[in-house]
Design a protein around this motif. Structure first.
Motif, PDB file in Angstrom:
ATOM      1  N   UNK A 187      -0.668 -17.971 -94.566  1.00 49.57           N
ATOM      2  CA  UNK A 187       0.755 -17.644 -93.813  1.00 49.57           C
ATOM      3  C   UNK A 187       1.805 -16.886 -94.554  1.00 49.57           C
ATOM      4  N   UNK A 188       1.119 -16.055 -95.442  1.00 49.91           N
ATOM      5  CA  UNK A 188       2.051 -15.524 -96.524  1.00 49.91           C
ATOM      6  C   UNK A 188       2.831 -14.438 -95.887  1.00 49.91           C
ATOM      7  N   UNK A 189       3.999 -14.173 -96.008  1.00 51.22           N
ATOM      8  CA  UNK A 189       5.052 -13.468 -95.169  1.00 51.22           C
ATOM      9  C   UNK A 189       4.639 -11.781 -95.048  1.00 51.22           C
ATOM     10  N   UNK A 190       3.822 -11.338 -96.350  1.00 53.90           N
ATOM     11  CA  UNK A 190       3.421 -10.010 -96.180  1.00 53.90           C
ATOM     12  C   UNK A 190       2.456  -9.687 -95.048  1.00 53.90           C
ATOM     13  N   UNK A 191       1.722 -10.709 -94.463  1.00 53.76           N
ATOM     14  CA  UNK A 191       0.769 -10.360 -93.507  1.00 53.76           C
ATOM     15  C   UNK A 191       1.532  -9.916 -92.264  1.00 53.76           C
ATOM     16  N   UNK A 192       2.557 -10.918 -91.921  1.00 55.99           N
ATOM     17  CA  UNK A 192       3.229 -10.591 -90.652  1.00 55.99           C
ATOM     18  C   UNK A 192       4.221  -9.562 -90.649  1.00 55.99           C
ATOM     19  N   UNK A 193       5.057  -9.481 -91.872  1.00 50.82           N
ATOM     20  CA  UNK A 193       5.905  -8.306 -91.863  1.00 50.82           C
ATOM     21  C   UNK A 193       5.250  -6.941 -92.041  1.00 50.82           C
ATOM     22  N   UNK A 194       4.233  -7.015 -92.891  1.00 52.92           N
ATOM     23  CA  UNK A 194       3.280  -5.889 -92.894  1.00 52.92           C
ATOM     24  C   UNK A 194       2.827  -5.316 -91.710  1.00 52.92           C
ATOM     25  N   UNK A 195       2.330  -6.021 -90.769  1.00 51.75           N
ATOM     26  CA  UNK A 195       1.827  -5.526 -89.441  1.00 51.75           C
ATOM     27  C   UNK A 195       2.967  -4.954 -88.717  1.00 51.75           C
ATOM     28  N   UNK A 196       4.315  -5.201 -88.686  1.00 55.21           N
ATOM     29  CA  UNK A 196       5.250  -4.825 -88.225  1.00 55.21           C
ATOM     30  C   UNK A 196       5.672  -3.516 -88.645  1.00 55.21           C
ATOM     31  N   UNK A 197       5.743  -3.378 -89.954  1.00 52.62           N
ATOM     32  CA  UNK A 197       5.968  -2.195 -90.839  1.00 52.62           C
ATOM     33  C   UNK A 197       4.871  -1.047 -90.517  1.00 52.62           C
TER      34      UNK A 197
END
Length: 239
Positions: free
Chosen positions: A161-171
């Motif tokens: 659940x590192x934030x980079x995965x979720x925020x990266x998908x939106x980016x």
């Protein structure tokens, strides 16, 4: 009621949410081993393999100096230890490769393809999985999953659940977090996504771990959508 009118893309946890990894692997390895004449307790191996899944990714997090390691490699490393632990004999390198790529050949839950197909008519749909790109691509071909693209932890070199995965998908989709909905059968995955502003949808998969299932029988959070299967999510999302 939560406002889901801004959602333009749905991203999906895959292992357990879209595909039935446990039943698929046990059936695959049982059939394969009969032809090879190899005897093993495949149920115990598969359950043991999944049990070390989180710990193997934690090792990557703890040692960033070693660089990111894709899930196929972590699966192979874990498999080699388990084969020794369970005293499974007679396996050559090709056999170990076959077993490792069993994760590429997983079968979908009965509602997965129909529900995804409905959602695809109105939304961008993609996995957002800890599986690497090749694994997810091969799985999609094998299982007939109609993704628009493949989003993988490998692209961000961070495991959920590192934030980079979720925020990266939106980016990568040029969307804001609230325009992306995370779909999962795991409450902890949705909790991490919601904290970062993503919308959330829960679907229960109460047989994911077979008799070993201990949690995720139901939604434990106030998620934006809670449905019994992917077709239920499609209905809620107007598809």
């Amino acid at each position: 009621m939560s406002d889901i009118s801004l959602v333009k893309a749905l991203v999906f946890d895959v292992f357990g949410t879209v595909v039935d990894w446990r039943t698929s692997l046990i059936a695959d390895f049982t059939k394969w081993s009969e032809k090879r004449g190899i005897k093993a307790d495949w149920t115990a191996l598969v359950d043991g393999w999944r049990a070390v899944y989180a710990a193997s990714m934690d090792e990557v997090r703890k040692h960033p100096e070693r660089g990111y390691v894709i899930l196929d490699r972590l699966h192979r490393q874990s498999l080699e230890k388990l084969v020794a632990q369970f005293s499974i004999r007679g396996l050559n390198d090709d056999d170990l490769a076959y077993l490792t790529t069993g994760w590429h050949r997983l079968k979908p839950w009965p509602d997965s393809v129909s529900g995804l197909t409905r959602l695809k008519t109105k939304y961008i749909i993609s996995p957002l999985s800890n599986g690497n790109v090749a694994l997810l691509t091969n799985m999609a071909k094998h299982a007939g999953l109609p993704w628009d693209l493949i989003l993988s932890a490998e692209l961000f070199e961070h495991y959920k659940p590192d934030p980079e995965t979720y925020l990266g998908s939106a980016r990568l989709l040029c969307l804001s977090p609230e325009q992306v909905m995370m779909v999962a059968a795991h409450n902890h995955d949705l909790k991490a996504a919601r904290k970062l502003g993503l919308k959330t949808a829960f679907v229960a998969r109460p047989t994911e771990y077979g008799p070993l299932q201990k949690y995720d029988f139901e939604a434990t959070g106030d998620w934006d959508v809670i449905a019994k299967d992917f077709n239920g999510i499609a209905e809620r999302m107007g598809c």
